[in-house]
Scaffold this motif. Structure first.
Motif, mmCIF file in Angstrom:
data_model
loop_
_atom_site.group_PDB
_atom_site.id
_atom_site.type_symbol
_atom_site.label_atom_id
_atom_site.label_comp_id
_atom_site.label_asym_id
_atom_site.label_seq_id
_atom_site.Cartn_x
_atom_site.Cartn_y
_atom_site.Cartn_z
ATOM 1 N N LEU A 56 -28.320 2.457 -0.817
ATOM 2 C CA LEU A 56 -26.865 2.397 -0.933
ATOM 3 C C LEU A 56 -26.211 2.249 0.441
ATOM 4 O O LEU A 56 -25.203 1.547 0.588
ATOM 5 N N GLU A 57 -26.799 2.889 1.435
ATOM 6 C CA GLU A 57 -26.276 2.752 2.796
ATOM 7 C C GLU A 57 -26.516 1.344 3.328
ATOM 8 O O GLU A 57 -25.670 0.768 4.026
ATOM 9 N N LYS A 60 -23.979 -0.990 2.228
ATOM 10 C CA LYS A 60 -22.649 -0.534 2.600
ATOM 11 C C LYS A 60 -21.776 -0.302 1.359
ATOM 12 O O LYS A 60 -20.715 -0.904 1.179
ATOM 13 N N LEU A 61 -22.259 0.604 0.514
ATOM 14 C CA LEU A 61 -21.583 0.849 -0.762
ATOM 15 C C LEU A 61 -20.140 1.303 -0.579
ATOM 16 O O LEU A 61 -19.306 1.089 -1.461
ATOM 17 N N GLN A 62 -19.848 1.918 0.558
ATOM 18 C CA GLN A 62 -18.478 2.384 0.798
ATOM 19 C C GLN A 62 -17.468 1.233 0.860
ATOM 20 O O GLN A 62 -16.263 1.454 0.753
ATOM 21 N N GLU A 63 -17.945 0.014 1.004
ATOM 22 C CA GLU A 63 -17.057 -1.140 1.071
ATOM 23 C C GLU A 63 -16.795 -1.761 -0.306
ATOM 24 O O GLU A 63 -16.014 -2.705 -0.419
ATOM 25 N N SER A 84 -22.064 7.540 -5.725
ATOM 26 C CA SER A 84 -21.037 6.535 -5.427
ATOM 27 C C SER A 84 -19.702 7.185 -5.128
ATOM 28 O O SER A 84 -18.982 6.782 -4.208
ATOM 29 N N GLU A 87 -20.453 10.449 -2.026
ATOM 30 C CA GLU A 87 -20.984 10.055 -0.725
ATOM 31 C C GLU A 87 -20.324 8.802 -0.164
ATOM 32 O O GLU A 87 -20.252 8.623 1.052
ATOM 33 N N PHE A 88 -19.836 7.918 -1.054
ATOM 34 C CA PHE A 88 -19.315 6.635 -0.583
ATOM 35 C C PHE A 88 -17.865 6.383 -0.994
ATOM 36 O O PHE A 88 -17.301 5.353 -0.654
#
Length: 221
Positions: A56-57, A60-63, A84, A87-88
């Motif tokens: 997931l990192e 770049k799941l945060q995007e 999801s 963490e993101f």
């Protein structure tokens, strides 16, 4: 919009095909045999376990704007949903429920904004097809604690010929559309109601009984 889909089986691929023309889609799949770039060449494919933080990192799941947990494993879908969201900080998480007995897990405490249970949806569609004069819940929107519900007015409805503006809806209920035969009607204030109309509402669960009484048993109000 960036969309990540976990699970590249039949369900995940079908979702990807529907979205890929309008959005940036990434498919996450842990089974190498399910990786088929040529099947959906416009999507991004990643081999790995969607429950692993490292994968997931790396994507770049945060995007991403939306994560869809569409695997055939409810445990994996719940874990991915929680990661999801916590963490993101993904704004929208949609999760597939494979076994209806696990549906109670798929709520906001596990990071799920919308839970989609195929058996429940099919049952709701069957009810919607045969139910006249009752309220049918079609979908639950967990994040907002609201539901999509349908009411089909009976042919002898007392609301026949009366305009939409006469409906004194509960505070937490909104009429979304009117289905009349092949027509999809925007519910303008002066639109008259007819027997057989299918009314779709977004409503809070606690307003459903009041909505049912208003449309189907107005004499009890």
């Amino acid at each position: 919009m960036k969309v990540a889909i976990a699970g590249a089986g039949a369900v995940g691929r079908s979702i990807a095909r529907e979205l890929v023309d309008a959005h940036e889609v990434t498919l996450l799949e842990r089974n190498a045999e399910h990786i088929d770039v040529n099947a959906i060449p416009a999507a991004h494919w990643r081999l790995g376990d969607a429950c692993e933080l490292s994968l997931l990192e790396s994507v770049k799941l945060q995007e991403f704007d939306v994560v869809i947990a569409a695997t055939g494993d409810d445990k994996a879908n719940v874990v991915l949903s929680l990661l999801s969201k916590t963490e993101f900080a993904v704004p929208r998480v949609v999760a597939r429920v494979n076994d209806p007995r696990n549906e109670w897990l798929f709520d906001e405490s596990w990071g799920v904004d919308v839970a989609v249970s195929t058996p429940r949806m099919l049952a709701s569609l069957v009810e919607e097809a045969v139910s006249v004069g009752d309220l049918v819940r079609l979908m639950e929107f967990r994040k907002g604690q609201a539901n999509l519900v349908e009411i089909t007015l009976p042919d002898d409805t007392p609301w026949g010929g009366k305009p939409v503006k006469r409906l004194e809806l509960p505070r937490d209920a909104t009429l979304v559309t009117i289905l009349r035969g092949p027509r999809v009607i925007v519910p303008e204030r002066d639109e008259p109601l007819e027997g057989g109309d299918e009314l779709l509402f977004v409503t809070a669960a606690e307003a459903e009984d009041e909505l049912r009484t208003l449309l189907l048993n107005p004499q009890q109000r």
